[in-house]
Design an enzyme around this catalytic site. Structure first.
Site, PDB file in Angstrom:
ATOM      1  N   THR A  27       0.842  -1.123   0.144  1.00 23.57           N
ATOM      2  CA  THR A  27       0.016   0.176   0.002  1.00 23.57           C
ATOM      3  C   THR A  27       0.906   1.140  -0.137  1.00 23.57           C
ATOM      4  OG1 THR A  27      -0.108   0.137   2.531  1.00 23.57           O
ATOM      5  CG2 THR A  27      -1.848  -1.285   1.431  1.00 23.57           C
ATOM      6  N   VAL A  86       7.619  -2.226   7.249  1.00 19.20           N
ATOM      7  CA  VAL A  86       7.485  -1.083   7.287  1.00 19.20           C
ATOM      8  C   VAL A  86       8.028  -0.240   6.268  1.00 19.20           C
ATOM      9  CG1 VAL A  86       8.166   0.987   8.389  1.00 19.20           C
ATOM     10  CG2 VAL A  86       7.815  -0.962   9.628  1.00 19.20           C
ATOM     11  N   LYS A  87       7.235   0.456   5.297  1.00 22.85           N
ATOM     12  CA  LYS A  87       8.022   1.019   4.004  1.00 22.85           C
ATOM     13  C   LYS A  87       8.295   2.262   4.357  1.00 22.85           C
ATOM     14  CE  LYS A  87       5.879   1.125  -0.508  1.00 22.85           C
ATOM     15  NZ  LYS A  87       4.417   1.165  -1.095  1.00 22.85           N
ATOM     16  N   VAL A  88       9.688   2.600   3.928  1.00 19.18           N
ATOM     17  CA  VAL A  88      10.527   3.853   4.357  1.00 19.18           C
ATOM     18  C   VAL A  88      10.826   4.437   2.903  1.00 19.18           C
ATOM     19  CG1 VAL A  88      12.459   4.620   5.320  1.00 19.18           C
ATOM     20  CG2 VAL A  88      11.153   2.677   6.473  1.00 19.18           C
TER      21      VAL A  88
END
Ligand code: E4P
Length: 216
Positions: A27, A86-88
């Site tokens: 997402t 976790v998208k960083v």
């Protein structure tokens, strides 16, 4: 190659899961906004709902851009569910946060990758996944698939375990070429996944088999 679906739409996620070929979900804030999900409590519940539909990894993107904020936000997201990654973003504080998360055993997806140099940094910082946006590169007349090939070569040269997650995938040829080159994952809209089903000779052949089966 793993298939992730690139959406926050629960009906589409369920449809892909029922097809039996889904390995995860990505997402981003734009995809969440498209589903009308903006307030924090609803965002959190939505991630949990997605995790309850799929068996695999679910990328949830931070919106902070400073190290402290990225770490605080990422730790909260990771605590929501064991499937959360976790998208960083690929920025200086993002790279520092990737290293921090890696040292704490929190899995990450480094997003907004548009060059081999960025992909190398993400791998060195210990990202679990690295997401080159191939469709957006194509949009500006740069070959997105060429970046996938560069990343495959570099990661294999040094044995980096970071997985290449081809993102901004627009059509079935992107998926097939990513599989040929050796991307670890392609995250795709449902339409690109279901387009892989289609071939006119399959339809013609099936119609003939069914009509012949009906003959006495
Ligand atoms: C997924 O991780 C990316 O955010 C997404 O694939 C971007 O796709 P787009 O270029 O179609 O917005």
């Amino acid at each position: 190659m793993k298939f992730f679906i690139d959406t926050a739409n629960l009906a589409q996620i369920k449809e892909a899961q029922e097809l039996g070929v889904l390995d995860g979900v990505t997402t981003n804030p734009s995809l969440m906004a498209k589903e009308g999900i903006k307030d924090q409590d609803k965002i959190i519940q939505h991630y949990i709902d997605i995790c309850n539909i799929v068996d695999g990894d679910v990328s949830a993107e931070v919106i902070s851009t400073d190290f402290k904020g990225i770490v605080e936000e990422g730790e909260k997201l990771a605590a929501l569910h064991p499937q959360i990654v976790v998208k960083v973003p690929m920025i200086k504080d993002g790279v520092k946060a990737l290293k921090y998360f890696s040292s704490k055993g929190i899995r990450t997806n480094c997003t907004l990758i548009f060059s081999a140099g960025q992909a190398l940094l993400a791998a060195k910082a210990g990202a679990t996944y690295c997401s080159p946006f191939i469709g957006r590169l194509d949009d500006v007349s740069q070959d997105g698939l060429e970046l996938i090939a560069q990343m495959r070569l570099i990661y294999d040269n040094y044995g980096y375990e970071t997985q290449i997650l081809a993102a901004s995938v627009r059509h079935p040829i992107h998926i097939i070429k990513c599989a040929e080159i050796g991307a670890d994952v392609a995250t795709c809209p449902l339409s690109a996944i279901t387009a892989l089903l289609n071939h006119p000779l399959t339809d013609i052949g099936l119609a003939k088999f069914l009509s012949d089966a009906g003959k006495k």
